[in-house]
Scaffold this active site. Sequence first.
Site, PDB file in Angstrom:
ATOM      1  CG  ASP A  20       2.075  28.153 -20.244  1.00 27.35           C
ATOM      2  OD1 ASP A  20       1.200  27.336 -20.592  1.00 27.35           O
ATOM      3  OD2 ASP A  20       3.291  27.972 -20.415  1.00 27.35           O
ATOM      4  CE  LYS A  54       5.620  18.027 -26.650  1.00 27.86           C
ATOM      5  NZ  LYS A  54       5.771  17.443 -25.304  1.00 27.86           N
ATOM      6  CE  LYS A  73       2.359  19.918 -23.715  1.00 29.10           C
ATOM      7  NZ  LYS A  73       3.061  20.841 -22.821  1.00 29.10           N
ATOM      8  CB  CYS A  94       7.047  35.361   7.317  1.00 26.35           C
ATOM      9  SG  CYS A  94       7.982  35.325   8.866  1.00 26.35           S
TER      10      CYS A  94
END
Length: 669
Positions: free
Chosen positions: A38, A116, A311, A423
Amino acid sequence: MSKEAVQQRIEELRDLLNTFNYQYHVLDNPSVSDAEYDRNMQELIKLETENPEFITEDSPSVRVGGAVLDIFEKVTHKSPMLSLGNAFNEGDLRDFDRRVRQGIDGVNVRYICELKIDGLAVSLHYEKGRFIQGSTRGDGITGEDITQNLKTIKAIPLRLQEEVTLEVRGEAYMPKRSFVKLNEEKEQNGEAVFANPRNAAAGSLRQLDPKIAAKRNLSMFVYGLADIEGKTITSHSEALDFLGELGFKTNPNRRICETIEEVIAYVEEWQEKRPNLDYEIDGIVIKVDDVTLQERLGTTAKSPRWAIAYKFPAEEVVTRLTGIELSVGRTGVVTPTAELEPVRVAGTIVRRASLHNEDLIREKDIRIGDYVVVKKAGDIIPEVVNVVFDKRTGKEEAYHMPTHCPTCDSGLVRLEEEVALRCINPACPAQIREGLIHFVSRNAMNIDGLGERVITQLFEANYIRTFADLYGLTKDQLLQLDRFGEKSASNLVQAIEASKENSLERLLFGLGIRHVGAKAARTLAEHFETMDNLVKAGEEELKAINEIGEKMAQSIVTYFDNEDVLHLIQQFKDYGVNMTYKGIKRADLQNIASYFAGKTVVLTGKLEVMGRSEAKKKIEALGGKVTGSVSKSTDLVIAGEAAGSKLAQAEKHNIEIWNEERFLQELNK
């Protein structure tokens, strides 16, 4: 930030989010938390909003999901399987309600709330009441044909109560008791267990042998009607009632809510009841019930404006951080990962959690030996939330990122405007291995059967060190590897050989040139047409191309101004790898002798002479775009027999309509 830096950051975020989407939605193997995803998505949206000249059609901000696996036949959905926008708190729900009411000019609205289900989204097609095809969601546009596995789910009717032709959407899932039993059996057999019921359901439905799926006791709830012929549905609740009458399993815990306060009460109620269910849920879906209002509100490219998913907050637990491990990615970025005392979070044992970068470790003051709060954002990916400072004893050790690469011992650097350490040794074994994994990935050379595990085996056996080495692999070498037999070795050799025919843009993306994502690779391939032309291009010529900025141009010139790269390209040529662009050039669309060039077309009904998939391929080959739904941007609707609501929509909006005969006449011109 300069415009060049903004464009560079946008490209990096797109590549990152595309990778995250691929891992989550396609591989069922997420590597980052929802919170990190997010954060990156919000940063991308902010940059694109502030710099609209850099917005592209394939940006993750407007696209659903990621790419599709090649294990099963691909299926193009008649209408896209859109994802939903997310709400995380009461304020988000009230904002959604405000947007809805503004969008319908104050008309009275009621919502329907549903649990859900945390499973695998699927689409089911029925013709005259008979189940004919089932597919996964995939990237929202194209899924996988898993019909035979879905037929093993007893909750899916093979024949409906009425002879109707329709498409429904639903969620296949594994009940908790079945999940526990399955993992107990796997442990007894010495096999790897599934992380959670969602992964178990997805893994079961992606088995090539339907007998395996049949043993897994899967179930399914239908949650939506995508298309139906010969019947008008006025509300989502009516659709669910009708589907229940036809014989589908719908979730009984849905509720009509007249106000947003009732919606919030429903959310709070099921947040408490959630543990009592025999299946996993990860939130609540809230939809505008009235279909006419849904149509007025419409959709974005990514999600409907008339629905949202609340959610549930993630479960948090405390455990001890025992160490920090480092990994090196293909671009040289060094990422720290927390090693934890094993702890159960949201139903699974967690031993590791990403720490992302040095700045996060410093900001949260994370030390080895600390007790930390861990959660699974979205109940899936572990992350360290914060340190429990009250538990500190003084014996904890502050952590400092190394100055040298943990793999090759080269010095690490932090490039300007970056938080990551890198690196920069091109011979670093970790980077080479990760680069090889990228080279064979779906959006690059797309070599089926050549994933991370096999690449690691080949690398450790010293069979491959460069991209070109892949094309020199023999079946005898593959037979020396673990889990390879005659058939699998032959299949992989054939897949590698087939990848030689890929269009140039896939090869360019696979090379991993810094700042060159999949879209830029296509732009370069289309413009230069051959690898040789691109290699000769100077910085000014590159910058003159739309979408190619200064940083990218410099990166491309620097990349090809390297003898090792030129040698690699010659090796590709020697192995017979295609070096030309095979797609249709945008500039040539106007010269295509076809009505379809640049047009948006919708196919509906049954075509007698050719199937819809063949018709779609022909239209796209002639420069057209085929979509699954009628909208203001639709130029043409081709209607076969028993055309349904799409034909009615085309007539309503005065969109040009052809029958199959007219379509065939155009093809034969």
